[in-house]
Structure formats: structure tokens, C-alpha cells
Enzyme design. Structure first.
Site, PDB file in Angstrom:
ATOM      1  N   ASP A   1     108.523-127.203 -53.763  1.00  0.00           N
ATOM      2  CA  ASP A   1     109.514-127.117 -54.841  1.00  0.00           C
ATOM      3  C   ASP A   1     109.597-128.385 -55.686  1.00  0.00           C
ATOM      4  OD1 ASP A   1     110.122-124.580 -53.872  1.00  0.00           O
ATOM      5  OD2 ASP A   1     111.688-125.345 -52.550  1.00  0.00           O
TER       6      ASP A   1
ATOM      7  N   LYS B   1     105.806-127.730 -59.371  1.00  0.00           N
ATOM      8  CA  LYS B   1     104.374-127.455 -59.625  1.00  0.00           C
ATOM      9  C   LYS B   1     104.198-126.432 -60.746  1.00  0.00           C
ATOM     10  CE  LYS B   1     104.081-126.344 -55.241  1.00  0.00           C
ATOM     11  NZ  LYS B   1     105.366-126.853 -54.713  1.00  0.00           N
TER      12      LYS B   1
ATOM     13  N   GLY C   1     107.569-120.100 -54.724  1.00  0.00           N
ATOM     14  CA  GLY C   1     108.352-119.669 -55.882  1.00  0.00           C
ATOM     15  C   GLY C   1     108.180-120.754 -56.916  1.00  0.00           C
ATOM     16  N   HIS C   2     107.381-120.481 -57.934  1.00  0.00           N
ATOM     17  CA  HIS C   2     107.073-121.489 -58.951  1.00  0.00           C
ATOM     18  C   HIS C   2     107.793-121.112 -60.246  1.00  0.00           C
ATOM     19  CE1 HIS C   2     103.129-122.737 -56.714  1.00  0.00           C
ATOM     20  NE2 HIS C   2     104.213-122.870 -55.984  1.00  0.00           N
TER      21      HIS C   2
ATOM     22  N   GLN D   1     103.533-124.857 -51.820  1.00  0.00           N
ATOM     23  CA  GLN D   1     104.216-125.675 -50.818  1.00  0.00           C
ATOM     24  C   GLN D   1     103.960-127.165 -51.098  1.00  0.00           C
ATOM     25  OE1 GLN D   1     102.239-122.725 -49.309  1.00  0.00           O
ATOM     26  NE2 GLN D   1     104.057-121.810 -50.155  1.00  0.00           N
TER      27      GLN D   1
ATOM     28  N   THR E   1     114.257-117.469 -51.777  1.00  0.00           N
ATOM     29  CA  THR E   1     115.245-116.975 -50.817  1.00  0.00           C
ATOM     30  C   THR E   1     116.677-117.302 -51.223  1.00  0.00           C
ATOM     31  OG1 THR E   1     115.012-119.030 -49.580  1.00  0.00           O
ATOM     32  CG2 THR E   1     113.640-117.178 -48.874  1.00  0.00           C
TER      33      THR E   1
ATOM     34  N   LYS F   1     112.209-134.173 -62.199  1.00  0.00           N
ATOM     35  CA  LYS F   1     113.659-134.119 -62.015  1.00  0.00           C
ATOM     36  C   LYS F   1     114.321-135.490 -62.066  1.00  0.00           C
ATOM     37  CE  LYS F   1     115.179-130.324 -60.052  1.00  0.00           C
ATOM     38  NZ  LYS F   1     115.400-129.056 -59.305  1.00  0.00           N
TER      39      LYS F   1
HETATM   40  P1  GDP Z   1     107.580-125.390 -57.447  1.00  0.00           P
HETATM   41  O1  GDP Z   1     107.682-124.459 -56.297  1.00  0.00           O
HETATM   42  O2  GDP Z   1     106.926-126.690 -57.081  1.00  0.00           O
HETATM   43  O3  GDP Z   1     106.948-124.771 -58.669  1.00  0.00           O
HETATM   44  O4  GDP Z   1     109.088-125.765 -57.853  1.00  0.00           O
HETATM   45  P2  GDP Z   1     110.316-124.732 -57.964  1.00  0.00           P
HETATM   46  O5  GDP Z   1     110.153-123.924 -59.193  1.00  0.00           O
HETATM   47  O6  GDP Z   1     110.536-124.016 -56.692  1.00  0.00           O
HETATM   48  O7  GDP Z   1     111.529-125.745 -58.073  1.00  0.00           O
HETATM   49  C1  GDP Z   1     111.651-126.654 -59.116  1.00  0.00           C
HETATM   50  C2  GDP Z   1     112.993-126.384 -59.832  1.00  0.00           C
HETATM   51  O8  GDP Z   1     113.330-127.478 -60.640  1.00  0.00           O
HETATM   52  C3  GDP Z   1     112.927-125.202 -60.772  1.00  0.00           C
HETATM   53  O9  GDP Z   1     114.181-124.582 -60.816  1.00  0.00           O
HETATM   54  C4  GDP Z   1     112.586-125.838 -62.114  1.00  0.00           C
HETATM   55  O10 GDP Z   1     113.022-125.056 -63.213  1.00  0.00           O
HETATM   56  C5  GDP Z   1     113.360-127.112 -62.025  1.00  0.00           C
HETATM   57  N1  GDP Z   1     112.765-128.279 -62.710  1.00  0.00           N
HETATM   58  C6  GDP Z   1     111.441-128.590 -62.864  1.00  0.00           C
HETATM   59  N2  GDP Z   1     111.323-129.795 -63.456  1.00  0.00           N
HETATM   60  C7  GDP Z   1     112.574-130.252 -63.665  1.00  0.00           C
HETATM   61  C8  GDP Z   1     113.099-131.462 -64.223  1.00  0.00           C
HETATM   62  O11 GDP Z   1     112.389-132.385 -64.608  1.00  0.00           O
HETATM   63  N3  GDP Z   1     114.469-131.581 -64.268  1.00  0.00           N
HETATM   64  C9  GDP Z   1     115.291-130.603 -63.828  1.00  0.00           C
HETATM   65  N4  GDP Z   1     116.610-130.797 -63.910  1.00  0.00           N
HETATM   66  N5  GDP Z   1     114.831-129.443 -63.300  1.00  0.00           N
HETATM   67  C10 GDP Z   1     113.500-129.292 -63.214  1.00  0.00           C
HETATM   68  P1  IMO Z   2     106.615-123.667 -53.180  1.00  0.00           P
HETATM   69  O1  IMO Z   2     105.189-123.307 -53.496  1.00  0.00           O
HETATM   70  C1  IMO Z   2     109.523-124.974 -50.184  1.00  0.00           C
HETATM   71  C2  IMO Z   2     108.858-123.598 -46.069  1.00  0.00           C
HETATM   72  C3  IMO Z   2     109.859-122.639 -45.463  1.00  0.00           C
HETATM   73  C4  IMO Z   2     109.760-123.043 -44.004  1.00  0.00           C
HETATM   74  C5  IMO Z   2     108.281-123.344 -43.838  1.00  0.00           C
HETATM   75  C6  IMO Z   2     107.465-122.189 -43.276  1.00  0.00           C
HETATM   76  O2  IMO Z   2     107.606-122.932 -54.007  1.00  0.00           O
HETATM   77  O3  IMO Z   2     106.800-125.149 -53.192  1.00  0.00           O
HETATM   78  P2  IMO Z   2     106.601-119.885 -44.283  1.00  0.00           P
HETATM   79  O4  IMO Z   2     107.334-118.740 -44.879  1.00  0.00           O
HETATM   80  O5  IMO Z   2     105.600-120.522 -45.206  1.00  0.00           O
HETATM   81  O6  IMO Z   2     105.992-119.567 -42.945  1.00  0.00           O
HETATM   82  O7  IMO Z   2     107.726-120.993 -43.982  1.00  0.00           O
HETATM   83  O8  IMO Z   2     107.792-123.666 -45.115  1.00  0.00           O
HETATM   84  N1  IMO Z   2     108.260-123.159 -47.352  1.00  0.00           N
HETATM   85  C7  IMO Z   2     108.577-123.696 -48.545  1.00  0.00           C
HETATM   86  N2  IMO Z   2     109.493-124.635 -48.885  1.00  0.00           N
HETATM   87  N3  IMO Z   2     108.700-124.464 -51.126  1.00  0.00           N
HETATM   88  C8  IMO Z   2     107.774-123.545 -50.805  1.00  0.00           C
HETATM   89  O9  IMO Z   2     106.840-123.106 -51.685  1.00  0.00           O
HETATM   90  C9  IMO Z   2     107.696-123.086 -49.469  1.00  0.00           C
HETATM   91  N4  IMO Z   2     106.913-122.192 -48.818  1.00  0.00           N
HETATM   92  C10 IMO Z   2     107.273-122.257 -47.528  1.00  0.00           C
HETATM   93  O10 IMO Z   2     111.147-122.846 -45.989  1.00  0.00           O
HETATM   94  O11 IMO Z   2     110.475-124.237 -43.781  1.00  0.00           O
HETATM   95 MG    MG Z   3     109.155-123.378 -55.233  1.00  0.00          MG
END
Ligand code: GDP
Ligand code: IMO
Ligand code: MG
Length: 433
Positions: free
Chosen positions: A13, A16, A40-41, A226, A303, A333
Site C-alpha cells: 500500500d 504503487k 488493491g492499487h 504487496q 478489505t 504521502k
Molecule cells: P498500492 O497498493 O501500493 O497501489 O497503494 P494503495 O492504493 O493500496 O494505497 C495508497 C493510498 O494512498 C491510496 O488510497 C492512494 O489514493 C493514496 N495516495 C497515493 N499517493 C498519495 C499521496 O502522495 N498523498 C496522499 N494523501 N494519498 C496518496
Molecule cells: P498491495 O499490492 C498490504 C497482507 C495481508 C496479510 C498478509 C498475507 O495493495 O500493496 P495474503 O492474503 O496475501 O495471504 O495476506 O499480507 N497483504 C497486503 N497488505 N497491501 C497488499 O497489497 C497486501 N496483500 C497482502 O494483510 O497481512
Molecule cells: Mg494496496
């Protein structure tokens, strides 16, 4: 041509999806190499937010970009179909821009049941998985029982599916899991319909496709899921995911030889978060942690779970940079820390036995009450107390913030190439790519 990589340096998270979307217009191909719908990207632009799980984050970029789901990915047909149909409804002509590897493994309905039963059996020691069947699917892959996307083309696919399912059901019985047979039959029907849908994409030997593209001087960006601290070999085992999230995973997950890897973009938040169980030395249980969670909207994209929040951990970050050979850092962030008077950064750990280390150790211990966990030793830096989200160039960044970035670069030994100051595509400052 060499393939570039973008991958998470923390516990996932990191942002990416956003940065792959920003960088994608400079590439011909964007390819996911591991993980599945546990990811979840999030991408934001033009006032809209999109969350991608299995489909690469290059699908919205302008230009003729091909997106590839590599052999290292595990694919849930039903979730894939939902995601793909939503994209097509949003106007993305997915059928013309997506290629799916024949060697990607399929997540079966019973893999999800096994995931849930496994977590239940572990009680308070559970991993806190996303419940998407990731672990059981990779387990079947490694134990040579898996079903691959390419198997769907075989005449005996249904029989193979049933044999695998029955083996799962026997395991579930041993785990005393209650199975709702009617529901399972319904889910299976949906699953087979979704398999037919996947086949409408035509299935590809993506390792050939990508290597030929590189031979033809096409540019490739590999997208990780991840993060490094969730890697099955180098993360906080067993509280990890079941794939290699690190740079090496791009080689096995796409069929790209190590010598063909170019830049490695390592992405991290200006602080840390973690979802699910497992040790997290800089975790904040106080008001500061809650403030970061609220301002950063730190709730899971898949989730909806609360993300645990803490200060930036340079011990873990240096380790991640080492394992991945990161050549460029991307800091996300930054804006979330705008309001703090001072900002803490962990530079070393004091271990439960009293020794101090700045090298990430075999085990950092456990957050669980009573057990010892590495205690972070912090440096405290002045905050910038400025709204960063308006900044679009380096010149607009306050000095205290620039000092924070320079401090991290010095501690880690790799330059920060991109600074993100908000979730939108536009809220990005490119320094030197
Ligand atoms: P990923 O799994 O690595 O693609 O990241 P996620 O999408 O799960 O989580 C990143 C969260 O931070 C998302 O809700 C984005 O919209 C948000 N986000 C990304 N870059 C920034 C930033 O520079 N500032 C803020 N405030 N939010 C951001
Ligand atoms: P992105 O790509 C954050 C975590 C789960 C759990 C562990 C194992 O959005 O960064 P799994 O379902 O993979 O067997 O769970 O890994 N986890 C993540 N945490 N971002 C993710 O993906 C994750 N994918 C799995 O919360 O701790
Ligand atoms: Mg994510």
C-alpha cells in the site's frame, strides 16, 4: 532494451498503483509479476478513483500500452471478470490492451475456503490474510498440484478441476470446515463462466512476448504487488504473503533474465503502515498513529481494514533497498505529515537483549504483549508545517521538507526521484527519473 521495475519497499500500500499510472505513458508495456487480488492499487485522476487488483495499473494511460498479467500472478477468474467488466464500462478497451500468461495459476473457490479455514485454525496466531485464497493457491503451485490458465484449453480441464477440488474438500473436512454444497455449486458455475470470459482475451506465452518486445527496443515497466517486508523469503515470516515481492520476483514472475533488469524504483511512504498481523517495530498506538491514519485515510483498498500506522523505519527501508537493488526511491504521502511539529525516523533497533543494530535482524520479535520486540531508536526532525499538496515543482517545497528528503537520501544512499504530495496523478513532483 532493459525492463524497469517498480515495487514496494515496506508492507504494501505504498502507492504503487498511482505511480505506475504516472510512469506508464513512457513505457510500451506494463506487466504485473506476482500476487493476485490480495492487491488493491488505487489510481486517481479527473476526479475519479479506480482500484485495481489483478489488472496492471497501465490500463488508463494514454498511448498504445500493452498490459500483461505474468506467470507469477495468481488469478481469481470471478474477481478478474468483475474488475475487467468495470474497466470496459469505464471506457477502457481492455480486450485490445491486455495479455494474460498461460502459466498464471488459477485461484479456485476451494482455495478461498482453505484460506479461511487455515486462518480460523490459527486463532489468535492468524496471519490476517486478505481471505482471497492466495496462500493455498501458491501452495498448490509449489507442490505441483495447481491449475494454470493454459490448462483451461485442455479437453480434460473440468476433470482436472474436479480432482483438485475434491482434494481440497478432503483437506477442509480434516480441518472441520463446514461446507455449504449448494453455495459451492453456485460459485463453481460462476467460476466456469468466468473461465470462458478469460478465454475471450486469448491466452499468451507472455515470457516470449516480453522478451521479443525487449529485443525490439520496446520499454517494459514491471509492477510489483504487496511489499518487500511481506516477501515470503525476506519479510517477517510467517506474517507474509506467499510470493516473492522483491526484484527477483520479476525475473521468475515474467521470465525476464536478471541481466535484462534496468532501473529499480523502490516506493515507500514518508511513514509506515501495515495491515494484518505481524511485528511492526515503529507502530504507534497513540494519538499520533490515529492522526496519521485519519489524515492518510489508512484503510485497506481491498478489505477496508484499518491499517496500523507508525513512523518511517530506516532499518527496514535500508534492508529493502539492499534486497531489491533499488536505484531510485519514490516517496509517497509526504503531505500526510504536513501538520506535525516534529517527525520521527527510526535509525536503529535496540534488541530485547540490549544490543543495538542498524542492520535488519533475523527477527524483530513480536508486538504481542509480554513478548519482546525491537525498540526503535529515533532521530527527530523538524516538521515543515506547510500544505505540500499544492506544490508541483521542487522549488515550491519548503526547506524543512527538503531537509527531510535529503536526510533520507543520506541514510539510505539512494536518490529520491519522485515525491508524491496527494492521491491524484497531478499531485506528483518528478525530480530525476
Ligand atoms: P498500492 O497498493 O501500493 O497501489 O497503494 P494503495 O492504493 O493500496 O494505497 C495508497 C493510498 O494512498 C491510496 O488510497 C492512494 O489514493 C493514496 N495516495 C497515493 N499517493 C498519495 C499521496 O502522495 N498523498 C496522499 N494523501 N494519498 C496518496
Ligand atoms: P498491495 O499490492 C498490504 C497482507 C495481508 C496479510 C498478509 C498475507 O495493495 O500493496 P495474503 O492474503 O496475501 O495471504 O495476506 O499480507 N497483504 C497486503 N497488505 N497491501 C497488499 O497489497 C497486501 N496483500 C497482502 O494483510 O497481512
Ligand atoms: Mg494496496
Amino acid at each position: 532494451m532493459k525492463a524497469d521495475l517498480l515495487l514496494g519497499l515496506q508492507w504494501g500500500d505504498e502507492g504503487k498503483g498511482k505511480i505506475v499510472d504516472v510512469l506508464a505513458p513512457s513505457y510500451n508495456i506494463v506487466a504485473r509479476f506476482q500476487g493476485g487480488p490480495n492487491a488493491g492499487h488505487t489510481l486517481e485522476f479527473d476526479g475519479h478513483k479506480h482500484v485495481l487488483r489483478s489488472i496492471p495499473s497501465g490500463v488508463f494511460a494514454k498511448g498504445a500500452i500493452t498490459n500483461v498479467i505474468g506467470n507469477g500472478v495468481v488469478l481469481d477468474p470471478v474477481l478478474f471478470r468483475g474488475e475487467a467488466e468495470q474497466l470496459e464500462a469505464d471506457g477502457v478497451d481492455l480486450h485490445s490492451i491486455l495479455k494474460i500468461s498461460k502459466k498464471a495459476h488459477l485461484i479456485m473457490p476451494t482455495h478461498r475456503l482453505l484460506d479461511a479455514a487455515g486462518e480460523r485454525a490459527m486463532g489468535s496466531g492468524k496471519i490476517g490474510t486478505t481471505g482471497k485464497g492466495i496462500g493455498p493457491t501458491y501452495t498448490d503451485k509449489i507442490s505441483r498440484h495447481g491449475l494454470r490458465v493454459g490448462d483451461t484449453l485442455r479437453d480434460d480441464f473440468k476433470a482436472r478441476y474436479e480432482a483438485a477440488r475434491d482434494a481440497h474438500l478432503r483437506r477442509l473436512e480434516g480441518m472441520r470446515a463446514e461446507i455449504d454444497n449448494e453455495k459451492l455449486a453456485e460459485t463453481e458455475k460462476e467460476w466456469f463462466d468466468a473461465i470462458d470470459y478469460i478465454r475471450t482475451f486469448g491466452l499468451t506465452d507472455t515470457e516470449h512476448y516480453i522478451n521479443k518486445a525487449l529485443n525490439d527496443e520496446k520499454s517494459v515497466l514491471c509492477e510489483g504487488a504487496q511489499g518487500t517486508m511481506l516477501d515470503v523469503d525476506f519479510g517477517s515470516y510467517p506474517f507474509v504473503t506467499s510470493s516473492n515481492t522483491v526484484a527477483a520476483g520479476a525475473c521468475t514472475g515474467l521470465g525476464i533474465a536478471p541481466g535484462r533488469i534496468g532501473k529499480v524504483y523502490g516506493i515507500f511512504k514518508a511513514y509506515c503502515t501495515r495491515v494484518g498481523s505481524g511485528p511492526f517495530p515503529t507502530e504507534l498506538f497513540d494519538e499520533t498513529g490515529a492522526t496519521i491514519r485519519n489524515i492518510g485515510h489508512e484503510y485497506g483498498a481491498v478489505t477496508g481494514r484499518e491499517r496500523r500506522c507508525g513512523w518511517l523505519d530506516l532499518v527496514a527501508l535500508r534492508y529493502a533497498v539492499m534486497i531489491n537493488g533499488a536505484t531510485h526511491l519514490i516517496m509517497m504521502k509526504s503531505d500526510v505529515l504536513d501538520g506535525f511539529d516534529t517527525i520521527k525516523v527510526a535509525t536503529a533497533y535496540r534488541m530485547p537483549d540490549g544490543t543495538v543494530t542498524s542492520d535488519f535482524p533475523y527477527s524483530v520479535g513480536d508486538n504481542a504483549e509480554g513478548a519482546g520486540i525491537a525498540e526503535p531508536i529515533y532521530d527527530e526532525l523538524p516538521g515543515w508545517k506547510t500544505d505540500l499538496s499544492k506544490a508541483r515543482s521542487e522549488a515550491e517545497l519548503p526547506e524543512a521538507f527538503r531537509n527531510y528528503v535529503a536526510y533520507i537520501e543520506k541514510q539510505v544512499g539512494v536518490p529520491v526521484a519522485v515525491i508524491s504530495v496527494g492521491p491524484d496523478r497531478e499531485e506528483t513532483i518528478i525530480r530525476n527519473l
